[in-house]
Design a protein around this motif. Structure first.
Motif, short mmCIF file in Angstrom:
data_model
loop_
_atom_site.label_atom_id
_atom_site.label_comp_id
_atom_site.label_asym_id
_atom_site.label_seq_id
_atom_site.Cartn_x
_atom_site.Cartn_y
_atom_site.Cartn_z
N UNK A 1 12.30 46.05 -10.84
CA UNK A 1 13.00 47.14 -10.68
C UNK A 1 13.20 47.24 -9.45
N UNK A 2 12.75 46.12 -8.45
CA UNK A 2 12.87 46.48 -7.02
C UNK A 2 14.21 46.34 -6.39
N UNK A 3 14.49 47.52 -6.11
CA UNK A 3 16.11 47.53 -5.16
C UNK A 3 16.00 45.44 -4.55
N UNK A 4 17.42 44.87 -5.00
CA UNK A 4 17.35 43.47 -4.59
C UNK A 4 17.40 42.64 -3.37
N UNK A 5 17.43 43.45 -2.77
CA UNK A 5 18.09 42.99 -1.28
C UNK A 5 17.87 41.41 -1.00
N UNK B 1 16.00 39.59 -2.85
CA UNK B 1 16.24 38.40 -3.94
C UNK B 1 17.71 37.40 -3.91
N UNK B 2 18.14 38.49 -3.07
CA UNK B 2 19.40 38.37 -2.77
C UNK B 2 19.37 37.15 -1.31
N UNK B 3 18.68 36.54 -0.23
CA UNK B 3 18.33 36.53 0.60
C UNK B 3 17.98 34.79 0.24
N UNK C 1 18.65 34.13 -3.00
CA UNK C 1 19.53 32.89 -3.34
C UNK C 1 19.76 32.29 -2.43
N UNK C 2 20.43 32.86 -1.61
CA UNK C 2 21.04 32.47 -0.32
C UNK C 2 20.35 30.75 -0.12
N UNK D 1 19.62 44.18 10.90
CA UNK D 1 20.19 45.87 11.03
C UNK D 1 19.95 46.63 12.24
N UNK E 1 20.46 41.13 -7.50
CA UNK E 1 20.97 41.31 -6.82
C UNK E 1 21.25 42.73 -6.11
N UNK F 1 16.39 43.32 -15.18
CA UNK F 1 14.64 43.90 -14.48
C UNK F 1 15.16 44.12 -12.99
#
Lengths: 94, 255
Positions: free
Chosen positions: A29-33, A35-37, A39-40, A53, B29, B95
């Protein structure tokens, strides 16, 4: 059904919506910033972020600011309802 | 019938959770595109797309406050609601966690344009202080959350008001679809900027979209329910503000 009752049920549904995933799913349940990286970078492995930032805050400070954001909002919402309630009781008593 | 309406949301929640629990599990994400993750060209492009809406939104807000100063309180509340909801990072069925947008309430009250200002204030706060989203990607993020979301929500509200006439259902749908469409637009923005080598934009969109949509579904439902909750309160105090909104604004029609 009274409005208070209705709202209690609505709130219960919202809490369940948040709680059930926690109970049923075993995950970070991490904030998924991050994971977005990923995917990119999967799509374009050569990509370099061209701007960083401005602030890199410690996580404690960050959670404080999130709390502050919620508190500011909740304060204004509460104030508004207080005023509306006051107005409506005034109108009734006159 | 009344009983059914009481239990329906709970049952729906439960069924959906089970369904997604059985199907779940891919990492997901966060809501906004991170700083620096759109090329300068795309960053500029989305800024350019967003700014006209921001100007129109400012004009709409000025007009509202000039004509009906007593609605300032309501504008403040619509903005505050967005602040609260986008600070709530809720765990989701995939999740991972994401947060709702909160733009539905203001959209229903004032129409979609003023939300372009209120929504982007929240995004600016998060970009500057929380390193959540970013300044270069603010145009893209503001377009998805503060322009596209409210417009879709507004359209859904009108559609359901005209077909069913049930205001609560219309408000629920407006908030829910404003939230979901924000995500769809974010996915689209990312897939335009990062088309996959093998399948182009479509493949990327399928990738970003499926994950985004899944994560956001329960949150969108939560957002719909919370927006109806606030609306119930507003109706309880059935104030002149609410009748003003009903009479003058493009948002709410006849409660």
């Amino acid at each position: 059904m009274k409005i208070g009752m209705k709202n209690a049920l609505l709130l219960l549904a919202v809490i369940l919506l948040a709680l059930l995933p926690l109970l049923l799913i075993n995950a970070e349940f991490g904030g998924a910033d991050g994971a977005a990286e990923e995917a990119i970078l999967e799509i374009d492995p050569t990509y370099e972020p061209w701007f960083n930032a401005l602030t890199e805050l410690p996580s404690e400070t960050e959670s404080m600011l999130f709390a502050l954001q919620a508190a500011l909002g909740a304060g204004v919402v509460g104030y508004t309802f207080g005023r509306l309630k006051g107005k409506s009781t005034q109108a009734k008593t006159q | 019938m009344k009983k059914v309406r009481k239990i329906a949301p709970l049952l729906l929640t439960f069924a959906l959770t089970i369904y997604l629990y059985l199907n779940a599990s891919e990492s997901a994400y966060a809501m906004h595109i991170m700083e620096g993750f759109l090329s300068p060209g795309w960053s500029l492009f989305w800024w350019a797309v967003f700014l006209p809406f921001f100007v129109l939104g400012l004009r709409a807000l000025v007009k509202i406050t000039k004509e009906n100063p007593e609605l300032k309180l309501m504008i403040g509340m619509a903005g505050a609601f967005t602040f609260v909801l986008s600070a709530l990072k809720l765990p989701s069925v995939t999740g991972s966690s994401s947060h709702p947008t909160g733009v539905g309430l203001g959209t229903v009250m004032f129409g979609p344009l003023p939300m372009s200002v209120l929504g982007s204030i929240v995004l600016l706060f998060q970009a500057l202080l929380l390193a959540h989203g970013g300044l270069t990607t603010l145009g893209a993020n503001a377009f998805s959350m503060a322009v596209a979301g409210p417009f879709v929500g507004y359209f859904m509200y009108k559609l359901l008001m005209n077909t069913t006439g049930q205001q609560k259902i219309a408000i629920f749908a407006a908030a829910m679809f404003a939230d979901l469409s924000t995500y769809v637009v974010t996915s689209l923005q990312l897939s335009l900027a990062f088309p996959s080598e093998t399948g182009g934009i479509l493949a990327s969109f399928a990738k970003f979209g499926s994950i985004f949509a899944l994560t956001q579904i329960p949150l969108a439902i939560s957002e719909g329910l919370l927006t109806v909750l606030v609306w119930n309160w507003l109706q309880k105090y059935n104030t002149e503000e609410l009748s003003l909104l009903n009479r003058k604004m493009k948002g709410a029609i006849r409660s």
